[in-house]
Design a protein around this motif. Structure first.
Motif, PDB file in Angstrom:
ATOM      1  N   ILE A  83      -7.913  17.650  27.940  1.00  0.00           N
ATOM      2  CA  ILE A  83      -7.052  18.054  26.823  1.00  0.00           C
ATOM      3  C   ILE A  83      -7.629  17.559  25.503  1.00  0.00           C
ATOM      4  O   ILE A  83      -7.685  18.294  24.517  1.00  0.00           O
ATOM      5  N   LEU A  84      -8.076  16.313  25.482  1.00  0.00           N
ATOM      6  CA  LEU A  84      -8.680  15.777  24.259  1.00  0.00           C
ATOM      7  C   LEU A  84      -9.956  16.524  23.898  1.00  0.00           C
ATOM      8  O   LEU A  84     -10.211  16.809  22.727  1.00  0.00           O
ATOM      9  N   GLY A  85     -10.770  16.842  24.894  1.00  0.00           N
ATOM     10  CA  GLY A  85     -12.001  17.583  24.635  1.00  0.00           C
ATOM     11  C   GLY A  85     -11.738  18.949  24.043  1.00  0.00           C
ATOM     12  O   GLY A  85     -12.394  19.365  23.086  1.00  0.00           O
ATOM     13  N   VAL A  86     -10.763  19.662  24.595  1.00  0.00           N
ATOM     14  CA  VAL A  86     -10.414  20.976  24.062  1.00  0.00           C
ATOM     15  C   VAL A  86      -9.875  20.843  22.646  1.00  0.00           C
ATOM     16  O   VAL A  86     -10.224  21.620  21.750  1.00  0.00           O
ATOM     17  N   ALA A  87      -9.030  19.844  22.419  1.00  0.00           N
ATOM     18  CA  ALA A  87      -8.461  19.645  21.083  1.00  0.00           C
ATOM     19  C   ALA A  87      -9.552  19.317  20.072  1.00  0.00           C
ATOM     20  O   ALA A  87      -9.560  19.857  18.958  1.00  0.00           O
ATOM     21  N   PHE A  88     -10.489  18.447  20.444  1.00  0.00           N
ATOM     22  CA  PHE A  88     -11.564  18.104  19.518  1.00  0.00           C
ATOM     23  C   PHE A  88     -12.520  19.274  19.310  1.00  0.00           C
ATOM     24  O   PHE A  88     -13.014  19.477  18.217  1.00  0.00           O
ATOM     25  N   ILE A  95     -13.836  15.683  14.583  1.00  0.00           N
ATOM     26  CA  ILE A  95     -14.947  14.876  15.081  1.00  0.00           C
ATOM     27  C   ILE A  95     -15.920  14.552  13.948  1.00  0.00           C
ATOM     28  O   ILE A  95     -16.417  13.435  13.848  1.00  0.00           O
ATOM     29  N   SER A  96     -16.164  15.540  13.105  1.00  0.00           N
ATOM     30  CA  SER A  96     -17.065  15.334  11.976  1.00  0.00           C
ATOM     31  C   SER A  96     -16.535  14.241  11.055  1.00  0.00           C
ATOM     32  O   SER A  96     -17.290  13.381  10.592  1.00  0.00           O
TER      33      SER A  96
END
Length: 165
Positions: A83-88, A95-96
């Protein structure tokens, strides 16, 4: 002894050990910070990060002590990370900004409290760097105005460090 009594004793021991580690890490971080003359803000943030990591370690140990099934734990963690990966990924600018904040905080020549000019052809900013947040930096101008700017934009600007404003 019953199983629960052993688990309670183990829980108390782990909590005491983590508390001692937290106190020792604060002392070590403070000593290193004063030795290398780091700003107090950096020392506080480093203490928070270490405290957060120790809390995660405590939670993992407590889950092991109280018999949380490892496959359930792995499933839960992989779901959260997905979920965090998709959100980021959906918000790459987040992330930038986080990456830019880390670079500004640890490796940029401008530090909190420094006077600066942001040299921009359309809008020049003159002030003091008053805060470095996770996503934004804050500049306080001569007029006591606070200007916030995304960290990744700050990294892309030409900045002149000045002695005093």
């Amino acid at each position: 002894m019953e199983v629960y009594q052993i688990q309670i004793i183990e829980t108390i021991i782990v909590i005491i050990i983590v508390s001692i580690l937290r106190l020792l890490s604060k002392k070590i971080i403070s000593k290193v910070g004063s030795k290398f003359k780091y700003q107090s803000g950096r020392i506080k943030i480093t203490n928070k990060i270490v405290g957060f990591l120790l809390t995660i370690i405590l939670a993992i140990f407590l889950m092991v002590i109280w018999g949380v099934n490892q496959s359930d734990l792995v499933l839960f963690l992989s779901t959260i990370l997905t979920i965090l990966g998709v959100a980021f990924f959906a918000q790459w600018s987040i992330i930038s900004n986080i990456t830019s904040t880390l670079i500004i905080f640890f490796n940029h020549p401008i530090k909190i409290g420094d006077s600066l000019w942001i040299l921009d052809k359309d809008y020049q900013i003159e002030g003091k760097l008053s805060d470095i947040g996770i996503f934004f930096i804050t500049i306080k101008t001569k007029d006591n105005m606070k200007i916030t700017m995304p960290s990744n934009v700050f990294m892309q600007k030409m900045i002149k460090k000045v002695d005093a404003i």
